[in-house]
Design a protein around this motif. Structure first.
Motif, PDB file in Angstrom:
ATOM      1  N   GLY A 504     -12.496  51.587  57.266  1.00 43.06           N
ATOM      2  CA  GLY A 504     -12.259  50.994  58.570  1.00 43.06           C
ATOM      3  C   GLY A 504     -11.732  49.583  58.492  1.00 43.06           C
ATOM      4  O   GLY A 504     -11.042  49.117  59.406  1.00 43.06           O
ATOM      5  N   ASP A 505     -12.032  48.879  57.399  1.00 47.60           N
ATOM      6  CA  ASP A 505     -11.575  47.491  57.278  1.00 47.60           C
ATOM      7  C   ASP A 505     -10.068  47.404  57.110  1.00 47.60           C
ATOM      8  O   ASP A 505      -9.465  46.375  57.429  1.00 47.60           O
ATOM      9  CB  ASP A 505     -12.269  46.807  56.101  1.00 47.60           C
ATOM     10  CG  ASP A 505     -13.697  46.399  56.433  1.00 47.60           C
ATOM     11  OD1 ASP A 505     -14.080  46.490  57.616  1.00 47.60           O
ATOM     12  OD2 ASP A 505     -14.431  45.990  55.511  1.00 47.60           O
ATOM     13  N   GLU A 506      -9.448  48.482  56.637  1.00 49.09           N
ATOM     14  CA  GLU A 506      -7.993  48.466  56.502  1.00 49.09           C
ATOM     15  C   GLU A 506      -7.301  48.446  57.855  1.00 49.09           C
ATOM     16  O   GLU A 506      -6.103  48.120  57.932  1.00 49.09           O
ATOM     17  CB  GLU A 506      -7.535  49.681  55.693  1.00 49.09           C
ATOM     18  CG  GLU A 506      -7.626  51.024  56.410  1.00 49.09           C
ATOM     19  CD  GLU A 506      -8.980  51.708  56.283  1.00 49.09           C
ATOM     20  OE1 GLU A 506      -9.029  52.954  56.410  1.00 49.09           O
ATOM     21  OE2 GLU A 506      -9.980  51.007  56.049  1.00 49.09           O
ATOM     22  N   GLY A 507      -8.034  48.793  58.919  1.00 48.64           N
ATOM     23  CA  GLY A 507      -7.436  48.829  60.247  1.00 48.64           C
ATOM     24  C   GLY A 507      -8.082  47.900  61.242  1.00 48.64           C
ATOM     25  O   GLY A 507      -7.880  48.028  62.450  1.00 48.64           O
ATOM     26  N   GLY A 508      -8.901  46.940  60.756  1.00 47.12           N
ATOM     27  CA  GLY A 508      -9.484  45.949  61.646  1.00 47.12           C
ATOM     28  C   GLY A 508     -10.648  46.446  62.475  1.00 47.12           C
ATOM     29  O   GLY A 508     -10.887  45.970  63.591  1.00 47.12           O
ATOM     30  N   MET A 509     -11.438  47.373  61.954  1.00 49.40           N
ATOM     31  CA  MET A 509     -12.570  47.933  62.697  1.00 49.40           C
ATOM     32  C   MET A 509     -13.646  46.878  62.941  1.00 49.40           C
ATOM     33  O   MET A 509     -13.974  46.082  62.070  1.00 49.40           O
ATOM     34  CB  MET A 509     -13.172  49.088  61.898  1.00 49.40           C
ATOM     35  CG  MET A 509     -14.435  49.674  62.499  1.00 49.40           C
ATOM     36  SD  MET A 509     -15.180  50.867  61.360  1.00 49.40           S
ATOM     37  CE  MET A 509     -16.688  51.265  62.245  1.00 49.40           C
ATOM     38  N   THR A 510     -14.223  46.888  64.130  1.00 50.35           N
ATOM     39  CA  THR A 510     -15.348  46.019  64.445  1.00 50.35           C
ATOM     40  C   THR A 510     -16.634  46.818  64.564  1.00 50.35           C
ATOM     41  O   THR A 510     -16.612  47.994  64.939  1.00 50.35           O
ATOM     42  CB  THR A 510     -15.125  45.242  65.749  1.00 50.35           C
ATOM     43  OG1 THR A 510     -16.258  44.393  65.992  1.00 50.35           O
ATOM     44  CG2 THR A 510     -14.955  46.172  66.941  1.00 50.35           C
ATOM     45  N   GLN A 511     -17.758  46.178  64.228  1.00 52.06           N
ATOM     46  CA  GLN A 511     -19.085  46.708  64.527  1.00 52.06           C
ATOM     47  C   GLN A 511     -19.786  45.812  65.546  1.00 52.06           C
ATOM     48  O   GLN A 511     -21.006  45.816  65.649  1.00 52.06           O
ATOM     49  CB  GLN A 511     -19.923  46.835  63.244  1.00 52.06           C
ATOM     50  CG  GLN A 511     -19.423  47.923  62.314  1.00 52.06           C
ATOM     51  CD  GLN A 511     -20.278  48.126  61.074  1.00 52.06           C
ATOM     52  OE1 GLN A 511     -20.078  49.087  60.345  1.00 52.06           O
ATOM     53  NE2 GLN A 511     -21.214  47.226  60.812  1.00 52.06           N
ATOM     54  N   TYR A 512     -18.979  45.040  66.272  1.00 51.92           N
ATOM     55  CA  TYR A 512     -19.471  44.215  67.378  1.00 51.92           C
ATOM     56  C   TYR A 512     -20.535  43.223  66.921  1.00 51.92           C
ATOM     57  O   TYR A 512     -21.468  42.927  67.651  1.00 51.92           O
ATOM     58  CB  TYR A 512     -19.970  45.102  68.515  1.00 51.92           C
ATOM     59  CG  TYR A 512     -18.963  46.146  68.920  1.00 51.92           C
ATOM     60  CD1 TYR A 512     -17.850  45.794  69.688  1.00 51.92           C
ATOM     61  CD2 TYR A 512     -19.075  47.463  68.487  1.00 51.92           C
ATOM     62  CE1 TYR A 512     -16.896  46.744  70.029  1.00 51.92           C
ATOM     63  CE2 TYR A 512     -18.122  48.411  68.819  1.00 51.92           C
ATOM     64  CZ  TYR A 512     -17.031  48.046  69.593  1.00 51.92           C
ATOM     65  OH  TYR A 512     -16.079  48.978  69.919  1.00 51.92           O
ATOM     66  N   GLY A 513     -20.375  42.716  65.711  1.00 52.49           N
ATOM     67  CA  GLY A 513     -21.277  41.707  65.199  1.00 52.49           C
ATOM     68  C   GLY A 513     -22.584  42.229  64.658  1.00 52.49           C
ATOM     69  O   GLY A 513     -23.460  41.441  64.301  1.00 52.49           O
ATOM     70  N   ASN A 514     -22.741  43.534  64.574  1.00 53.06           N
ATOM     71  CA  ASN A 514     -23.960  44.113  64.004  1.00 53.06           C
ATOM     72  C   ASN A 514     -23.822  44.111  62.486  1.00 53.06           C
ATOM     73  O   ASN A 514     -22.945  44.778  61.934  1.00 53.06           O
ATOM     74  CB  ASN A 514     -24.167  45.539  64.521  1.00 53.06           C
ATOM     75  CG  ASN A 514     -25.571  46.062  64.251  1.00 53.06           C
ATOM     76  OD1 ASN A 514     -26.175  45.761  63.221  1.00 53.06           O
ATOM     77  ND2 ASN A 514     -26.086  46.855  65.180  1.00 53.06           N
TER      78      ASN A 514
END
Length: 658
Positions: A504-514
């Motif tokens: 997911g980091d290759e596409g800028g995925m967020t976990q909303y600060g979790n």
């Protein structure tokens, strides 16, 4: 006395099935047989044989038979014994279970029957031995992923297999890994686990799988087809040249502390399988923070670990293993030992010796931080390189030397005991902590949805937010974050040693600060493929191609003076004063290497500018061909204007006399 010839587990014979289970302290053992609907059809006493093995051959049984054990003995938790024949126990050697584990208070209540809530072990016949193997190259690019997070929302995968191991072999996913240039996929735990007991009241479930009960049986929710399903996915990935690494948890079990339940080890022989306090055996040693610690230095537990690894190699063709909280594998009563018997057994086993072994080199026990101290050829997760790369790009002072060391393979860590190669696995982000996007978007953790009032997870993440905390529609802030993500990716891919990227980091995925999303089996951890940044994905693939293009990135020997030059932006060699400058924002690294396809000797320059201003760089020429950008700019450029917050790569192909 431990009998080295004792062989626990299940054997499928022509005449029936032989069952064997190990216990040093049980006074008796029963085999219980069940129909597929859970009806108990027999409970048969097992013979107590040499080597603390209980054994029974039952004629006429076939693969698919459901079974479990009941152990008899002393119920005396104050002395470390939890025998309770009302508890149905799962075979530690079970290769398949018929349902997922689920917590129920009855598991912890003495004298209360549990056959109705405990999964049944399933007799499984051996598959033909797997012979295909994809070896990881030095400097491998490893892609870390959870099965559900990777596949649940992928629109190209049929809904019927989303969230399962079978989805890993789907062409859409294989093509994505090939597009990225990944050498291996590292799967977060797929062995059967139980949700932590406090999660049920919160309406949450475990999303990561780091709470196993048995160490061989695949998790039915992830792998309903059992070991055959895993093998099929491995074979599909192998056909694409992609290795498969399993993340395994041998440090604790989901039976937890004295308030947990009896599902397997505890009921069979808690004093053997777990480390108990010498002065008070009612207390489980807790070097894991999860309630208990597996006694990895016990000979039978050691055999169990080796047999588990062999199982995944021979039955599924798995190419390597990552060990969670790995110091426990080397811990004895006297502390961590680099040459502990269990570590030696893993590396010397003839079935395992050609597989990749990766250690997470820390736990919370005494002497628990062991980065650089695992025996070669173990690779090791390098959290110091992670933190130093983050801190450099955050703008912390006095970080230039630490960044250089991280880029060079952390020689000050891995050169101990006269080693001359790095065994570092470099990463910016992993499942545990902020995603790569969140490193650039959140200063503080936001773990409220985990139900622990934001007390869980690390407080210091070496992160920044580019002016706004959390998600935003501000285009300027979003552009800055994207530039920082690209700079972090480039720094990771430019580092010496193996590298790891969180899915997911290759596409800028967020976990909303979790930063502790272990209990978020939902859109927090599931990759939203429709929202993935395609340009970032392409950029990641370009970086991986660059690593393959130049031999320097697959070499692991530490740099010599002939291999590397560290330059100021003006092209002059860095001085001691430059290295010690608190605010050194820009430098270049010039590496001697070979371009693989042409075999041409080459100088590769990595230009780094963490400042918020454009910086002019000069590169010293050695050949008439001159420098050219690996992003496709014209040849001959010596004066280069490097954009703010960026990393760029240049090459100078040398003639034979250059």
């Amino acid at each position: 006395m431990h009998n080295p010839e004792a062989r626990p587990g299940v054997k499928v014979l022509d005449r029936g099935v032989e069952f064997s289970v190990y216990s040093e302290n049980a006074t008796g053992m029963e085999l219980c047989l069940f129909t597929p609907d859970g009806t108990e059809t027999a409970h048969l006493p097992m013979s107590h044989e040499r080597g603390n093995l209980f054994r029974l051959l039952v004629d006429g049984l076939k693969p698919g038979q459901r079974y479990g054990y009941r152990a008899f003995g002393r119920y005396d938790p104050m002395a470390g014994h939890w025998f309770d024949s009302s508890k149905l126990l799962v075979d530690p050697y079970a290769r398949e279970i018929d349902a997922a584990y689920r917590y129920d208070p009855k598991l912890a209540q003495y004298g209360v029957e549990t056959a109705d809530i405990v999964p049944k072990s399933v007799v499984v016949a051996d598959l033909p031995e797997a012979t295909d193997h994809v070896a990881l190259p030095d400097g491998a690019f490893i892609y870390e992923a959870g099965v559900r997070s990777l596949t649940m929302l992928n629109p190209h995968i049929p809904e019927s297999i989303r969230g399962t191991v079978a989805a890993l072999g789907h062409p859409a996913l294989v093509e994505h890994l090939q597009k990225l240039g990944a050498d291996a996929i590292e799967l977060m735990p797929i062995t059967a686990w139980i949700d932590e007991r406090h999660l049920r009241e919160l309406g949450l479930t475990n999303a990561w799988g780091y709470n196993p009960v048995t160490f061989m049986a695949p998790e039915p929710r992830l792998c309903p087809g059992g070991i055959s399903e895993l093998r099929g996915a491995v074979e599909a990935l192998h056909q694409a040249g992609i290795a498969v690494i399993l993340d395994l948890v041998f440090n604790h079990s989901g039976e937890s502390d004295q308030f947990g339940g009896s599902l397997s080890f505890r009921g069979l022989d808690s004093a053997t399988y777990y480390r108990l306090a010498e002065d008070d055996p009612s207390v489980f040693i807790n070097d894991t923070g999860c309630g208990n610690t597996i006694a990895c230095d016990h000979p039978m537990v050691r055999r169990y670990i080796i047999d588990s690894l062999r199982f995944f190699v021979t039955q599924a063709g798995v190419d390597g293993f990552r060990f969670d909280l790995a110091p426990i594998l080397g811990r004895t009563r006297h502390g961590f030992d680099t040459h502990a018997a269990t570590l030696d057994a893993i590396l010397s086993d003839p079935v395992l010796k050609d597989r990749t072994m990766i250690a997470e080199p820390w736990d919370i026990g005494p002497g628990g931080y062991q980065l650089g101290h695992f025996p070669a050829p173990f690779l090791e997760w390098n959290d110091r390189a992670r933190d130093d790369m983050r801190r450099f790009w955050r703008g912390d002072p006095n970080m230039t030397g630490l960044l250089a060391d991280a880029l060079s393979g952390s020689s000050h860590i891995f050169s101990v005991r006269d080693q001359h190669v790095t065994r570092s696995v470099n990463f910016i982000a992993a499942h545990d902590g902020f995603s790569l996007h969140d490193v650039t978007a959140y200063v503080h953790k936001h773990n409220g949805p985990n139900g622990e009032s934001n007390r869980d997870g690390h407080d210091e993440n070496f992160s920044w937010n580019n002016g706004v905390e959390g998600e935003t529609e501000n285009q300027v802030v979003m552009a800055r974050r994207r530039q920082d993500i690209k700079a972090l990716l480039a720094t990771l891919f430019a580092s010496r040693g193996a590298i790891m990227l969180k899915a997911g980091d290759e596409g800028g995925m967020t976990q909303y600060g979790n930063n502790n999303a272990y209990c978020q089996d939902n859109e927090t951890t599931w990759i939203d493929w429709k929202a993935m940044d395609e340009e970032l994905i392409a950029y990641t693939g370009e970086l991986a191609a660059l690593r393959r293009q130049f031999a320097v990135f697959s070499e692991t020997a530490f740099f010599t003076e002939e291999d590397v030059s560290w330059l100021r932006p003006d092209g002059e060699t860095m001085t001691v004063k430059d290295w010690e400058a608190a605010e050194c924002d820009s430098l270049s690294v010039v590496l001697s290497t070979v371009e693989r396809e042409s075999a041409a000797p080459t100088r590769l320059a990595i230009l780094i500018n963490r400042s918020h201003e454009e910086v002019a760089f000069s590169l010293p020429e050695r050949d008439a061909h001159g420098w050219h950008s690996l992003a496709g700019q014209a040849r001959g450029a010596v004066e280069i204007a490097l954009a703010p917050r960026s990393v760029s790569f240049y090459a100078e192909m040398l003639s034979e006399t250059g």
